[in-house]
Design a protein around this motif. Structure first.
Motif, mmCIF file in Angstrom:
data_model
loop_
_atom_site.group_PDB
_atom_site.id
_atom_site.type_symbol
_atom_site.label_atom_id
_atom_site.label_comp_id
_atom_site.label_asym_id
_atom_site.label_seq_id
_atom_site.Cartn_x
_atom_site.Cartn_y
_atom_site.Cartn_z
ATOM 1 N N PRO A 1 9.183 0.513 -14.905
ATOM 2 C CA PRO A 1 8.454 -0.431 -14.049
ATOM 3 C C PRO A 1 7.670 -1.422 -14.899
ATOM 4 C CG PRO A 1 7.402 1.726 -14.039
ATOM 5 C CD PRO A 1 8.683 1.881 -14.790
ATOM 6 N N VAL A 2 7.581 -2.648 -14.410
ATOM 7 C CA VAL A 2 6.880 -3.704 -15.139
ATOM 8 C C VAL A 2 5.661 -4.188 -14.361
ATOM 9 C CG1 VAL A 2 7.123 -6.030 -16.095
ATOM 10 C CG2 VAL A 2 9.034 -4.431 -16.220
ATOM 11 N N ARG A 3 5.760 -4.208 -13.047
ATOM 12 C CA ARG A 3 4.694 -4.738 -12.214
ATOM 13 C C ARG A 3 3.936 -3.634 -11.477
ATOM 14 N NH1 ARG A 3 8.967 -7.016 -12.979
ATOM 15 N NH2 ARG A 3 8.979 -9.015 -14.006
ATOM 16 N N LYS A 4 3.072 -4.030 -10.590
ATOM 17 C CA LYS A 4 2.174 -3.101 -9.891
ATOM 18 C C LYS A 4 2.920 -1.938 -9.235
ATOM 19 C CE LYS A 4 -1.234 -3.052 -6.177
ATOM 20 N NZ LYS A 4 -1.937 -3.857 -5.178
ATOM 21 N N ASN A 5 4.039 -2.232 -8.607
ATOM 22 C CA ASN A 5 4.854 -1.182 -7.993
ATOM 23 C C ASN A 5 6.272 -1.698 -7.797
ATOM 24 O OD1 ASN A 5 5.091 -2.488 -5.424
ATOM 25 N ND2 ASN A 5 3.036 -1.789 -4.928
ATOM 26 N N ILE A 6 7.104 -0.860 -7.240
ATOM 27 C CA ILE A 6 8.530 -1.173 -7.136
ATOM 28 C C ILE A 6 8.821 -2.411 -6.286
ATOM 29 C CG2 ILE A 6 9.010 0.346 -5.181
ATOM 30 C CD1 ILE A 6 11.634 1.114 -6.727
ATOM 31 N N LEU A 7 8.019 -2.678 -5.277
ATOM 32 C CA LEU A 7 8.274 -3.842 -4.430
ATOM 33 C C LEU A 7 8.150 -5.148 -5.214
ATOM 34 C CD1 LEU A 7 6.549 -2.879 -1.061
ATOM 35 C CD2 LEU A 7 8.886 -2.441 -1.822
ATOM 36 N N LYS B 1 0.813 -1.222 0.000
ATOM 37 C CA LYS B 1 0.000 0.000 0.000
ATOM 38 C C LYS B 1 0.848 1.275 0.000
ATOM 39 C CE LYS B 1 -4.136 1.803 2.145
ATOM 40 N NZ LYS B 1 -5.129 1.625 3.194
ATOM 41 N N ASN B 2 1.920 1.299 0.781
ATOM 42 C CA ASN B 2 2.753 2.506 0.878
ATOM 43 C C ASN B 2 3.579 2.764 -0.382
ATOM 44 O OD1 ASN B 2 1.792 2.811 3.462
ATOM 45 N ND2 ASN B 2 3.562 1.870 4.422
ATOM 46 N N TYR B 3 3.642 1.797 -1.283
ATOM 47 C CA TYR B 3 4.493 1.920 -2.466
ATOM 48 C C TYR B 3 3.721 1.943 -3.776
ATOM 49 C CZ TYR B 3 8.341 1.156 0.666
ATOM 50 O OH TYR B 3 9.247 1.285 1.681
ATOM 51 N N ASP B 4 2.407 2.034 -3.706
ATOM 52 C CA ASP B 4 1.598 1.991 -4.924
ATOM 53 C C ASP B 4 1.887 3.148 -5.877
ATOM 54 O OD1 ASP B 4 0.459 -0.404 -4.328
ATOM 55 O OD2 ASP B 4 -1.405 0.425 -3.540
#
Length: 163
Positions: free
Chosen positions: A55-61, A27-30
């Motif tokens: 970026p390839v996915r939902k977020n950096i994580l 949530k904090n990285y969206d």
């Protein structure tokens, strides 16, 4: 320990034990949509690297999780990480941002790396490994096998290095 390094290491450990990708709350990285490169070193030498400048996915994580596992287990240049050698590795996460197309090297006043795309192949090099931006560009052109007659895309970018 940096939170991105801890996530990369936990992702590798989790994959070793479960043969699956770690799932995390993000949530904090969206809103963090920077590109990521994960480098794995053993005995001070680069063992493997995996990443994308965008970026390839939902977020950096999720990008860190995926690229960590890919660098640890799915690169052709080195043997996969094992439980025995896990303690011998050092992980570096490079967060890529401000990716910008440039036409000439003199447009590169402030950058940490260059990316060249030619015939659906992408080559990414980091300035920290070179003495000058001219040396970096020369090596990038050599590795990508392009010359002045070829049509290619050159981009510069900035890096936040997590160690």
């Amino acid at each position: 320990m940096d939170e991105f390094i801890k996530l990369a290491k936990n992702s590798i450990e989790y994959f070793l034990e479960n043969k699956n990708y770690l799932d995390v709350k993000t949530k904090n990285y969206d809103k963090n949509h920077n590109g990521v490169f994960v480098e794995i070193y053993k005995n001070g030498l680069l063992r493997s690297i995996s990443g994308e400048s965008l970026p390839v996915r939902k977020n950096i994580l999720y990008d860190i999780i995926y690229e960590s596992v890919k660098a640890a287990f799915f690169t052709k240049k080195s043997d996969p990480i094992t439980k025995e050698n896990l303690k011998e590795i050092k992980i570096v996460v490079k967060e890529i941002y401000d990716l910008e197309i440039i036409n000439f090297l003199d447009q590169t006043d402030d950058f940490d790396g260059l990316e060249l795309t030619y015939q659906n192949n992408t080559f990414t090099l980091f300035l920290e490994n070179y003495k000058s931006k001219e040396e970096l560009l020369e090596d990038l052109l050599k590795k990508s096998n392009v010359d002045s007659w070829d049509i290619f895309i050159l981009k510069k970018f900035k890096v936040i290095k997590h160690i």
